[in-house]
Design a protein around this motif. Sequence first.
Motif, PDB file in Angstrom:
ATOM      1  N   PHE A 179      -2.657  -5.318   2.815  1.00 30.23           N
ATOM      2  CA  PHE A 179      -2.521  -5.737   1.427  1.00 30.23           C
ATOM      3  C   PHE A 179      -3.866  -5.901   0.735  1.00 30.23           C
ATOM      4  O   PHE A 179      -3.990  -5.639  -0.462  1.00 30.23           O
ATOM      5  N   ASP A 180      -4.888  -6.325   1.493  1.00 33.49           N
ATOM      6  CA  ASP A 180      -6.205  -6.512   0.892  1.00 33.49           C
ATOM      7  C   ASP A 180      -6.838  -5.190   0.485  1.00 33.49           C
ATOM      8  O   ASP A 180      -7.704  -5.150  -0.398  1.00 33.49           O
ATOM      9  N   GLN A 181      -6.425  -4.096   1.126  1.00 35.44           N
ATOM     10  CA  GLN A 181      -6.931  -2.776   0.753  1.00 35.44           C
ATOM     11  C   GLN A 181      -6.095  -2.156  -0.368  1.00 35.44           C
ATOM     12  O   GLN A 181      -6.626  -1.436  -1.215  1.00 35.44           O
ATOM     13  N   ALA A 182      -4.801  -2.419  -0.361  1.00 37.09           N
ATOM     14  CA  ALA A 182      -3.924  -1.836  -1.379  1.00 37.09           C
ATOM     15  C   ALA A 182      -4.148  -2.466  -2.746  1.00 37.09           C
ATOM     16  O   ALA A 182      -4.094  -1.784  -3.779  1.00 37.09           O
ATOM     17  N   GLU A 183      -4.407  -3.780  -2.782  1.00 35.94           N
ATOM     18  CA  GLU A 183      -4.501  -4.490  -4.054  1.00 35.94           C
ATOM     19  C   GLU A 183      -5.545  -3.908  -4.997  1.00 35.94           C
ATOM     20  O   GLU A 183      -5.247  -3.620  -6.163  1.00 35.94           O
ATOM     21  N   PRO A 184      -6.803  -3.701  -4.553  1.00 33.93           N
ATOM     22  CA  PRO A 184      -7.786  -3.142  -5.503  1.00 33.93           C
ATOM     23  C   PRO A 184      -7.452  -1.735  -5.971  1.00 33.93           C
ATOM     24  O   PRO A 184      -7.853  -1.331  -7.073  1.00 33.93           O
ATOM     25  N   LEU A 185      -6.713  -0.997  -5.170  1.00 31.81           N
ATOM     26  CA  LEU A 185      -6.307   0.345  -5.590  1.00 31.81           C
ATOM     27  C   LEU A 185      -5.317   0.277  -6.748  1.00 31.81           C
ATOM     28  O   LEU A 185      -5.445   0.999  -7.741  1.00 31.81           O
ATOM     29  N   TYR A 186      -4.331  -0.618  -6.638  1.00 33.63           N
ATOM     30  CA  TYR A 186      -3.367  -0.789  -7.725  1.00 33.63           C
ATOM     31  C   TYR A 186      -4.047  -1.326  -8.980  1.00 33.63           C
ATOM     32  O   TYR A 186      -3.766  -0.874 -10.097  1.00 33.63           O
ATOM     33  N   LEU A 187      -4.943  -2.297  -8.803  1.00 37.02           N
ATOM     34  CA  LEU A 187      -5.629  -2.884  -9.964  1.00 37.02           C
ATOM     35  C   LEU A 187      -6.501  -1.848 -10.671  1.00 37.02           C
ATOM     36  O   LEU A 187      -6.585  -1.823 -11.904  1.00 37.02           O
ATOM     37  N   ARG A 188      -7.123  -1.009  -9.890  1.00 39.65           N
ATOM     38  CA  ARG A 188      -7.954   0.036 -10.491  1.00 39.65           C
ATOM     39  C   ARG A 188      -7.083   1.028 -11.260  1.00 39.65           C
ATOM     40  O   ARG A 188      -7.459   1.476 -12.357  1.00 39.65           O
ATOM     41  N   ALA A 189      -5.925   1.375 -10.710  1.00 40.03           N
ATOM     42  CA  ALA A 189      -5.006   2.279 -11.409  1.00 40.03           C
ATOM     43  C   ALA A 189      -4.547   1.661 -12.728  1.00 40.03           C
ATOM     44  O   ALA A 189      -4.441   2.356 -13.750  1.00 40.03           O
ATOM     45  N   ILE A 190      -4.312   0.357 -12.716  1.00 41.67           N
ATOM     46  CA  ILE A 190      -3.909  -0.343 -13.940  1.00 41.67           C
ATOM     47  C   ILE A 190      -5.022  -0.313 -14.974  1.00 41.67           C
ATOM     48  O   ILE A 190      -4.792  -0.026 -16.158  1.00 41.67           O
ATOM     49  N   PRO A 206       5.614   0.505 -14.352  1.00 42.81           N
ATOM     50  CA  PRO A 206       5.792   0.783 -12.912  1.00 42.81           C
ATOM     51  C   PRO A 206       4.582   0.410 -12.071  1.00 42.81           C
ATOM     52  O   PRO A 206       4.726   0.066 -10.893  1.00 42.81           O
ATOM     53  N   LEU A 207       3.387   0.455 -12.664  1.00 43.32           N
ATOM     54  CA  LEU A 207       2.190   0.052 -11.932  1.00 43.32           C
ATOM     55  C   LEU A 207       2.209  -1.445 -11.649  1.00 43.32           C
ATOM     56  O   LEU A 207       1.924  -1.892 -10.526  1.00 43.32           O
ATOM     57  N   TYR A 208       2.564  -2.218 -12.663  1.00 40.06           N
ATOM     58  CA  TYR A 208       2.665  -3.663 -12.463  1.00 40.06           C
ATOM     59  C   TYR A 208       3.814  -4.010 -11.512  1.00 40.06           C
ATOM     60  O   TYR A 208       3.710  -4.955 -10.715  1.00 40.06           O
ATOM     61  N   GLU A 209       4.902  -3.268 -11.575  1.00 37.88           N
ATOM     62  CA  GLU A 209       6.016  -3.520 -10.660  1.00 37.88           C
ATOM     63  C   GLU A 209       5.585  -3.308  -9.212  1.00 37.88           C
ATOM     64  O   GLU A 209       5.933  -4.098  -8.320  1.00 37.88           O
ATOM     65  N   ARG A 210       4.835  -2.257  -8.983  1.00 41.93           N
ATOM     66  CA  ARG A 210       4.364  -2.007  -7.617  1.00 41.93           C
ATOM     67  C   ARG A 210       3.394  -3.099  -7.174  1.00 41.93           C
ATOM     68  O   ARG A 210       3.431  -3.548  -6.013  1.00 41.93           O
ATOM     69  N   TYR A 211       2.559  -3.544  -8.095  1.00 41.94           N
ATOM     70  CA  TYR A 211       1.609  -4.612  -7.771  1.00 41.94           C
ATOM     71  C   TYR A 211       2.348  -5.910  -7.467  1.00 41.94           C
ATOM     72  O   TYR A 211       2.002  -6.641  -6.526  1.00 41.94           O
ATOM     73  N   ALA A 212       3.395  -6.212  -8.242  1.00 41.42           N
ATOM     74  CA  ALA A 212       4.181  -7.429  -8.005  1.00 41.42           C
ATOM     75  C   ALA A 212       4.839  -7.394  -6.633  1.00 41.42           C
ATOM     76  O   ALA A 212       4.888  -8.409  -5.918  1.00 41.42           O
ATOM     77  N   THR A 213       5.342  -6.219  -6.242  1.00 40.10           N
ATOM     78  CA  THR A 213       5.946  -6.077  -4.911  1.00 40.10           C
ATOM     79  C   THR A 213       4.923  -6.360  -3.822  1.00 40.10           C
ATOM     80  O   THR A 213       5.221  -7.036  -2.821  1.00 40.10           O
ATOM     81  N   LEU A 214       3.720  -5.867  -4.012  1.00 39.99           N
ATOM     82  CA  LEU A 214       2.642  -6.131  -3.059  1.00 39.99           C
ATOM     83  C   LEU A 214       2.382  -7.630  -2.937  1.00 39.99           C
ATOM     84  O   LEU A 214       2.254  -8.164  -1.826  1.00 39.99           O
ATOM     85  N   LEU A 215       2.300  -8.318  -4.069  1.00 40.23           N
ATOM     86  CA  LEU A 215       2.018  -9.749  -4.049  1.00 40.23           C
ATOM     87  C   LEU A 215       3.126 -10.520  -3.327  1.00 40.23           C
ATOM     88  O   LEU A 215       2.852 -11.457  -2.573  1.00 40.23           O
ATOM     89  N   HIS A 216       4.367 -10.129  -3.539  1.00 38.57           N
ATOM     90  CA  HIS A 216       5.476 -10.765  -2.828  1.00 38.57           C
ATOM     91  C   HIS A 216       5.333 -10.552  -1.318  1.00 38.57           C
ATOM     92  O   HIS A 216       5.479 -11.496  -0.528  1.00 38.57           O
ATOM     93  N   GLN A 217       5.045  -9.318  -0.926  1.00 38.89           N
ATOM     94  CA  GLN A 217       4.918  -9.015   0.496  1.00 38.89           C
ATOM     95  C   GLN A 217       3.727  -9.743   1.121  1.00 38.89           C
ATOM     96  O   GLN A 217       3.749 -10.071   2.313  1.00 38.89           O
ATOM     97  N   ALA A 218       2.707  -9.980   0.317  1.00 42.54           N
ATOM     98  CA  ALA A 218       1.510 -10.654   0.811  1.00 42.54           C
ATOM     99  C   ALA A 218       1.667 -12.177   0.829  1.00 42.54           C
ATOM    100  O   ALA A 218       0.731 -12.899   1.168  1.00 42.54           O
TER     101      ALA A 218
END
Length: 245
Positions: A179-190, A206-218
């Motif tokens: 999750f620590d590697q995925a998060e900056p990738l999503y934020l950069r895409a946003i 959809p970008l924010y939705e994917r980021y929210a899913t990541l935060l829930h999983q984390a």
Amino acid sequence: MTDWRQRTPTIVTPYFLRLIFLLLMFYPAPGIAETESWETLNTAGMLAYQEKDFITAKELFERALQTLERGERPDPHAATTFNNLGAVHERLGEYEQAELRYRNSLAVIEIIQGPDHPDIAMGLNNLASMYFSLQAFEKAEPLWQRALTISEKILGDRHPHLVQPLVTLGMVTQAQGKFDQAEPLYLRAIRITEHALNPQHPRLIPLYERYATLLHQAGRPEEAGVIGQKIESLRTANANTSDHQ
């Protein structure tokens, strides 16, 4: 070059393309083999692939390869046909053969075009996508990372065309619990999307939705809730915009 699996050959019109396909299907006599060319066979193979006749497509692409001369330097057509064969093998569930053909294609492109050519990124994406579909995430990740690096060298670090590679790499790292590697990738895409379009654009949803899913999983539900509010705000803003148009 476009995605080889989606590219429609333009060397003949659709009518003649179908005619060629029918001739190859029903009249594969030895005399016809003498007039077979890479263009004819590859075009017919593409049509068979589009019509989901993968067995015939495989045969035609293999015959197309046989028409190419074997020299010290590979024929550029080989990269296309290797990739097409990889796609056919993948559709048939022949994953080891698909992997080999995709890698054959990449090797040819690298010899001819160099290691940082855009076509390398496309080939890497095809192979990585297969790995991802098989849940072989650890194999897909380095390929998508390399594809992103190639795209960054060509486009810079803020080009809108980087959004999809960033999201794709984020997905494969997220799938592995990184999750620590995925998060900056999503934020950069946003950030890139906001800069290229505007902070209220619907493509951000959809970008924010994917980021929210990541935060829930984390295990960060409060932060995910904040992003959820942002998503609802974007939906409301875009709904109001549509109502006034």
